[in-house]
Design a protein around this motif. Structure first.
Motif, PDB file in Angstrom:
ATOM      1  N   PHE A 155       0.810  -1.496  -0.525  1.00  0.00           N
ATOM      2  CA  PHE A 155      -0.026   0.319   0.191  1.00  0.00           C
ATOM      3  C   PHE A 155       1.504   1.181   0.115  1.00  0.00           C
ATOM      4  CE2 PHE A 155      -2.274   3.355   2.173  1.00  0.00           C
ATOM      5  CZ  PHE A 155      -3.117   3.701   1.745  1.00  0.00           C
ATOM      6  N   VAL A 159       0.835   4.664  -2.913  1.00  0.00           N
ATOM      7  CA  VAL A 159       1.544   6.085  -2.511  1.00  0.00           C
ATOM      8  C   VAL A 159       2.354   6.557  -2.900  1.00  0.00           C
ATOM      9  CG1 VAL A 159       0.883   7.109  -0.332  1.00  0.00           C
ATOM     10  CG2 VAL A 159      -0.521   5.335  -0.811  1.00  0.00           C
ATOM     11  N   GLU A 169       5.883  14.650   2.843  1.00  0.00           N
ATOM     12  CA  GLU A 169       4.965  13.891   2.591  1.00  0.00           C
ATOM     13  C   GLU A 169       5.810  12.817   1.566  1.00  0.00           C
ATOM     14  OE1 GLU A 169       0.628  15.250   2.308  1.00  0.00           O
ATOM     15  OE2 GLU A 169       1.713  15.063   0.611  1.00  0.00           O
ATOM     16  N   VAL A 236      -4.068  13.387   5.104  1.00  0.00           N
ATOM     17  CA  VAL A 236      -4.704  12.627   4.536  1.00  0.00           C
ATOM     18  C   VAL A 236      -3.984  11.375   4.587  1.00  0.00           C
ATOM     19  CG1 VAL A 236      -6.097  11.547   3.264  1.00  0.00           C
ATOM     20  CG2 VAL A 236      -6.511  13.842   3.652  1.00  0.00           C
ATOM     21  N   VAL A 237      -2.614  11.083   3.377  1.00  0.00           N
ATOM     22  CA  VAL A 237      -1.178  10.533   3.743  1.00  0.00           C
ATOM     23  C   VAL A 237      -1.349   9.295   4.674  1.00  0.00           C
ATOM     24  CG1 VAL A 237       0.717  10.091   2.629  1.00  0.00           C
ATOM     25  CG2 VAL A 237      -0.725  12.364   1.451  1.00  0.00           C
ATOM     26  N   LYS A 238      -1.014  10.828   5.633  1.00  0.00           N
ATOM     27  CA  LYS A 238      -0.452  10.488   7.205  1.00  0.00           C
ATOM     28  C   LYS A 238      -1.166   9.409   7.821  1.00  0.00           C
ATOM     29  CE  LYS A 238       1.106  11.887  11.738  1.00  0.00           C
ATOM     30  NZ  LYS A 238       0.933  12.905  13.004  1.00  0.00           N
ATOM     31  N   ASP A 239      -2.795   9.623   7.872  1.00  0.00           N
ATOM     32  CA  ASP A 239      -3.920   8.617   8.443  1.00  0.00           C
ATOM     33  C   ASP A 239      -3.769   7.639   7.839  1.00  0.00           C
ATOM     34  OD1 ASP A 239      -4.190  11.058   9.414  1.00  0.00           O
ATOM     35  OD2 ASP A 239      -5.742  11.932   8.803  1.00  0.00           O
ATOM     36  N   LEU A 240      -3.626   7.042   6.214  1.00  0.00           N
ATOM     37  CA  LEU A 240      -3.989   6.227   5.650  1.00  0.00           C
ATOM     38  C   LEU A 240      -2.559   5.245   6.123  1.00  0.00           C
ATOM     39  CD1 LEU A 240      -4.582   8.167   1.668  1.00  0.00           C
ATOM     40  CD2 LEU A 240      -6.390   6.235   3.575  1.00  0.00           C
ATOM     41  N   VAL A 241      -1.129   5.447   6.083  1.00  0.00           N
ATOM     42  CA  VAL A 241      -0.245   4.508   6.216  1.00  0.00           C
ATOM     43  C   VAL A 241      -0.426   4.792   7.346  1.00  0.00           C
ATOM     44  CG1 VAL A 241       2.012   5.177   6.226  1.00  0.00           C
ATOM     45  CG2 VAL A 241       1.245   6.035   4.739  1.00  0.00           C
ATOM     46  N   ARG A 242      -0.825   5.876   8.661  1.00  0.00           N
ATOM     47  CA  ARG A 242      -0.776   5.112   9.486  1.00  0.00           C
ATOM     48  C   ARG A 242      -1.373   3.809  10.580  1.00  0.00           C
ATOM     49  NH1 ARG A 242       0.413   7.621  14.754  1.00  0.00           N
ATOM     50  NH2 ARG A 242      -0.910   6.456  16.249  1.00  0.00           N
ATOM     51  N   GLN A 243      -2.631   4.056   9.253  1.00  0.00           N
ATOM     52  CA  GLN A 243      -3.483   2.921   9.631  1.00  0.00           C
ATOM     53  C   GLN A 243      -2.928   1.407   9.484  1.00  0.00           C
ATOM     54  OE1 GLN A 243      -6.979   3.586   7.193  1.00  0.00           O
ATOM     55  NE2 GLN A 243      -7.750   5.122   8.085  1.00  0.00           N
ATOM     56  N   HIS A 244      -2.152   0.766   7.803  1.00  0.00           N
ATOM     57  CA  HIS A 244      -1.806  -0.120   7.818  1.00  0.00           C
ATOM     58  C   HIS A 244      -0.477  -0.072   8.956  1.00  0.00           C
ATOM     59  CE1 HIS A 244      -4.243   0.623   3.890  1.00  0.00           C
ATOM     60  NE2 HIS A 244      -3.610  -0.701   3.852  1.00  0.00           N
TER      61      HIS A 244
END
Length: 270
Positions: A155, A159, A169, A236-244
């Motif tokens: 993922f 990105v 980023e 938003v990029v940080k939040d998406l990466v953080r979830q994984h």
């Protein structure tokens, strides 16, 4: 006395003859009419017309089937011969008991981890494979962590190749791709060594377990380092990466706790 003439005698004789003939015919009884076949064959019909065959209901061609009873011999024999559906066969009962035992073992082991709910939810589907074995428990926990780490790495690479990232980023994502890649390698090495461990040689066992603990600890550090690069980023990029990455880090932490439990179990046995 005057004599009758011959013609008078003839007439008188004819009259007497006619009288005698008519008298004999009146005295002869007339023949009674012959009885009809119906009256002679069924005397009861002349007595009581209510019992005549035409007034009686005609019988059914097929005999009526007897009502089925729940207490019939066939039903009682079938119910006695077939086992009750409410009571499972012995093999099924034993299987369920063993599976519950394995689940209890997983739950008890997960109480030693930081993320107990995640630990139990991820490992309980493999209860029949773990079978209360600490080595298999640790290996399966590592395999689940490796799968999650590979998914996160894929993922994050997507990105980084997607474009539209700011300078910060792009740097953070590139560093995270490298860190998660190192984490994948450490987990693969740990699984390989833990799967081929020798329990009979206690000294070698301790060396292998030490290496595995080091590699899994390094993988957990890589996960934390990945997220450190996003501290100054609030997008938003940080939040998406953080979830994984957070999921990978928590699974890695749980796997390390189970590995430590396995190591201590073998030390106590030796």
């Amino acid at each position: 006395m005057k004599l009758l003439s011959q013609p008078q005698i003839l007439l008188f004789s004819i009259a007497i003859l006619l009288f005698i003939t008519s008298s004999s015919s009146s005295l002869t009884p007339s023949p009674s009419p012959s009885p009809s076949p119906s009256s002679s064959s069924s005397p009861s019909s002349s007595r009581s017309p209510l019992l005549s065959p035409s007034s009686l209901p005609s019988p059914s061609l097929a005999p009526a089937s007897p009502p089925q009873s729940s207490s019939s011999p066939s039903s009682s024999s079938s119910s006695s011969s077939s086992p009750s559906s409410s009571s499972p066969p012995p093999s099924s009962s034993i299987s369920r008991h063993l599976n519950q035992t394995n689940l209890n073992y997983i739950k008890t082991s997960c109480n030693l981890t930081l993320y107990k709910t995640l630990c139990y939810i991820s490992l309980s589907p493999y209860a029949s494979k773990i079978i209360s074995n600490p080595q298999k428990l640790a290996i399966i926990a590592l395999n689940l962590t490796l799968t999650s780490a590979k998914s996160a790495s894929k993922f994050i690479k997507n990105v980084s190749h997607g474009g539209g990232l700011t300078g910060l980023e792009a740097v953070a994502v590139a560093d995270c791709v490298e860190e998660i890649g190192d984490s994948v390698i450490s987990l693969q090495d740990s699984i390989r060594e833990l799967d081929s461990i020798n329990h009979k040689d206690s000294r070698k066992f301790e060396m292998v377990m030490s290496d595995v603990q080091t590699w899994v600890s390094a993988a957990l550090t890589d996960d934390d380092t990945c997220m450190d690069g996003f501290r100054r980023i609030k997008t938003v990029v940080k939040d998406l990466v953080r979830q994984h990455v957070v999921k990978v880090a928590r699974l890695t932490s749980n796997a390390l706790a189970l590995i430590n439990m396995y190591a201590s179990t073998q030390e106590n046995l030796s």
